[in-house]
Design a protein around this motif. Structure first.
Motif, PDB file in Angstrom:
ATOM      1  N   VAL A  17       0.850  -1.208   0.000  1.00 23.13           N
ATOM      2  CA  VAL A  17       0.000   0.000   0.000  1.00 23.13           C
ATOM      3  C   VAL A  17       0.877   1.247   0.000  1.00 23.13           C
ATOM      4  O   VAL A  17       0.625   2.190  -0.764  1.00 23.13           O
ATOM      5  CB  VAL A  17      -0.960  -0.008   1.213  1.00 23.13           C
ATOM      6  CG1 VAL A  17      -1.658   1.340   1.367  1.00 23.13           C
ATOM      7  CG2 VAL A  17      -1.995  -1.118   1.079  1.00 23.13           C
ATOM      8  N   LYS A  18       1.929   1.251   0.844  1.00 19.10           N
ATOM      9  CA  LYS A  18       2.841   2.407   0.878  1.00 19.10           C
ATOM     10  C   LYS A  18       3.515   2.610  -0.474  1.00 19.10           C
ATOM     11  O   LYS A  18       3.657   3.736  -0.943  1.00 19.10           O
ATOM     12  CB  LYS A  18       3.892   2.218   1.965  1.00 19.10           C
ATOM     13  CG  LYS A  18       3.368   2.439   3.361  1.00 19.10           C
ATOM     14  CD  LYS A  18       4.496   2.319   4.379  1.00 19.10           C
ATOM     15  CE  LYS A  18       3.981   2.582   5.772  1.00 19.10           C
ATOM     16  NZ  LYS A  18       5.046   2.474   6.779  1.00 19.10           N
ATOM     17  N   ALA A  19       3.933   1.507  -1.088  1.00 23.99           N
ATOM     18  CA  ALA A  19       4.594   1.609  -2.393  1.00 23.99           C
ATOM     19  C   ALA A  19       3.627   2.132  -3.452  1.00 23.99           C
ATOM     20  O   ALA A  19       4.017   2.914  -4.318  1.00 23.99           O
ATOM     21  CB  ALA A  19       5.142   0.243  -2.798  1.00 23.99           C
ATOM     22  N   LEU A  20       2.385   1.698  -3.395  1.00 22.31           N
ATOM     23  CA  LEU A  20       1.398   2.136  -4.383  1.00 22.31           C
ATOM     24  C   LEU A  20       0.971   3.593  -4.161  1.00 22.31           C
ATOM     25  O   LEU A  20       0.551   4.270  -5.104  1.00 22.31           O
ATOM     26  CB  LEU A  20       0.175   1.222  -4.354  1.00 22.31           C
ATOM     27  CG  LEU A  20       0.403  -0.194  -4.885  1.00 22.31           C
ATOM     28  CD1 LEU A  20      -0.795  -1.082  -4.577  1.00 22.31           C
ATOM     29  CD2 LEU A  20       0.664  -0.163  -6.389  1.00 22.31           C
ATOM     30  N   PRO A  23       3.391   7.328  -5.751  1.00 24.27           N
ATOM     31  CA  PRO A  23       3.110   8.214  -6.897  1.00 24.27           C
ATOM     32  C   PRO A  23       2.046   9.266  -6.574  1.00 24.27           C
ATOM     33  O   PRO A  23       2.142  10.413  -7.021  1.00 24.27           O
ATOM     34  CB  PRO A  23       2.634   7.267  -7.996  1.00 24.27           C
ATOM     35  CG  PRO A  23       3.153   5.925  -7.610  1.00 24.27           C
ATOM     36  CD  PRO A  23       3.224   5.921  -6.122  1.00 24.27           C
ATOM     37  N   PHE A  24       1.046   8.872  -5.772  1.00 22.73           N
ATOM     38  CA  PHE A  24       0.014   9.834  -5.391  1.00 22.73           C
ATOM     39  C   PHE A  24       0.588  10.934  -4.504  1.00 22.73           C
ATOM     40  O   PHE A  24       0.220  12.101  -4.628  1.00 22.73           O
ATOM     41  CB  PHE A  24      -1.149   9.125  -4.661  1.00 22.73           C
ATOM     42  CG  PHE A  24      -1.929   8.198  -5.533  1.00 22.73           C
ATOM     43  CD1 PHE A  24      -2.765   8.693  -6.525  1.00 22.73           C
ATOM     44  CD2 PHE A  24      -1.817   6.822  -5.380  1.00 22.73           C
ATOM     45  CE1 PHE A  24      -3.481   7.836  -7.340  1.00 22.73           C
ATOM     46  CE2 PHE A  24      -2.538   5.963  -6.191  1.00 22.73           C
ATOM     47  CZ  PHE A  24      -3.371   6.468  -7.176  1.00 22.73           C
ATOM     48  N   GLU A  25       1.524  10.567  -3.628  1.00 15.28           N
ATOM     49  CA  GLU A  25       2.176  11.561  -2.772  1.00 15.28           C
ATOM     50  C   GLU A  25       3.003  12.539  -3.609  1.00 15.28           C
ATOM     51  O   GLU A  25       2.996  13.737  -3.357  1.00 15.28           O
ATOM     52  CB  GLU A  25       3.067  10.872  -1.742  1.00 15.28           C
ATOM     53  CG  GLU A  25       2.310  10.125  -0.672  1.00 15.28           C
ATOM     54  CD  GLU A  25       3.221   9.331   0.259  1.00 15.28           C
ATOM     55  OE1 GLU A  25       4.466   9.398   0.098  1.00 15.28           O
ATOM     56  OE2 GLU A  25       2.687   8.646   1.138  1.00 15.28           O
ATOM     57  N   ARG A  26       3.700  12.006  -4.624  1.00 17.73           N
ATOM     58  CA  ARG A  26       4.496  12.886  -5.493  1.00 17.73           C
ATOM     59  C   ARG A  26       3.589  13.851  -6.254  1.00 17.73           C
ATOM     60  O   ARG A  26       3.892  15.043  -6.366  1.00 17.73           O
ATOM     61  CB  ARG A  26       5.328  12.053  -6.471  1.00 17.73           C
ATOM     62  CG  ARG A  26       6.563  11.444  -5.845  1.00 17.73           C
ATOM     63  CD  ARG A  26       7.513  10.906  -6.905  1.00 17.73           C
ATOM     64  NE  ARG A  26       6.912   9.864  -7.711  1.00 17.73           N
ATOM     65  CZ  ARG A  26       7.036   8.556  -7.493  1.00 17.73           C
ATOM     66  NH1 ARG A  26       7.756   8.129  -6.480  1.00 17.73           N
ATOM     67  NH2 ARG A  26       6.457   7.679  -8.286  1.00 17.73           N
ATOM     68  N   VAL A  31       1.329  19.268  -6.891  1.00 17.91           N
ATOM     69  CA  VAL A  31       0.175  20.172  -6.937  1.00 17.91           C
ATOM     70  C   VAL A  31       0.330  21.268  -5.879  1.00 17.91           C
ATOM     71  O   VAL A  31       0.106  22.456  -6.148  1.00 17.91           O
ATOM     72  CB  VAL A  31      -1.147  19.393  -6.738  1.00 17.91           C
ATOM     73  CG1 VAL A  31      -2.316  20.336  -6.486  1.00 17.91           C
ATOM     74  CG2 VAL A  31      -1.429  18.519  -7.950  1.00 17.91           C
ATOM     75  N   ILE A  32       0.753  20.885  -4.672  1.00 19.67           N
ATOM     76  CA  ILE A  32       0.927  21.867  -3.596  1.00 19.67           C
ATOM     77  C   ILE A  32       2.006  22.888  -3.967  1.00 19.67           C
ATOM     78  O   ILE A  32       1.831  24.100  -3.771  1.00 19.67           O
ATOM     79  CB  ILE A  32       1.265  21.151  -2.264  1.00 19.67           C
ATOM     80  CG1 ILE A  32       0.040  20.392  -1.765  1.00 19.67           C
ATOM     81  CG2 ILE A  32       1.748  22.143  -1.216  1.00 19.67           C
ATOM     82  CD1 ILE A  32       0.324  19.453  -0.600  1.00 19.67           C
TER      83      ILE A  32
END
Length: 105
Positions: A17-20, A23-26, A31-32
């Protein structure tokens, strides 16, 4: 990808889950950062607009004061000054000529 994430969540596979989610965190961080950049640019533009508005008001005031000048009053003032200068010249010429005559005697 959503199926893989779904299965990782169902099997409580924290590592996967952390690995998946990386990309969303990046993407979220990107965006921020872009929002911060856009905010800074917007702030700078608003400051420039405010400065331009202040300059416009100042220039309109100067123009209004210039246009509102009473020409008759200004012409009269210039004529008075010219008369005063001519009188000063005449009196200084008389004074100098008398002093020169006194010196020569």
């Amino acid at each position: 990808m959503t199926d893989i994430l779904y299965n990782a969540l169902n099997y409580n596979d924290v590592t996967r889950v952390k690995a998946l989610l990386k990309p969303f965190e990046r993407v979220t961080n990107n965006v921020i950062n872009n929002q911060a950049l856009a905010g800074a640019l917007l702030n700078r533009m608003e400051q420039q607009i405010s400065s331009n508005e202040d300059s416009t008001i100042y220039l309109k005031t100067v123009l209004s004061n210039t246009e509102d000048v009473d020409l008759a009053e200004i012409i009269s003032l210039i004529a008075k000054n010219e008369t005063a200068i001519q009188a000063l010249r005449q009196s200084s010429v008389k004074q100098l000529s008398q002093s020169l005559f006194d010196f020569l005697r």
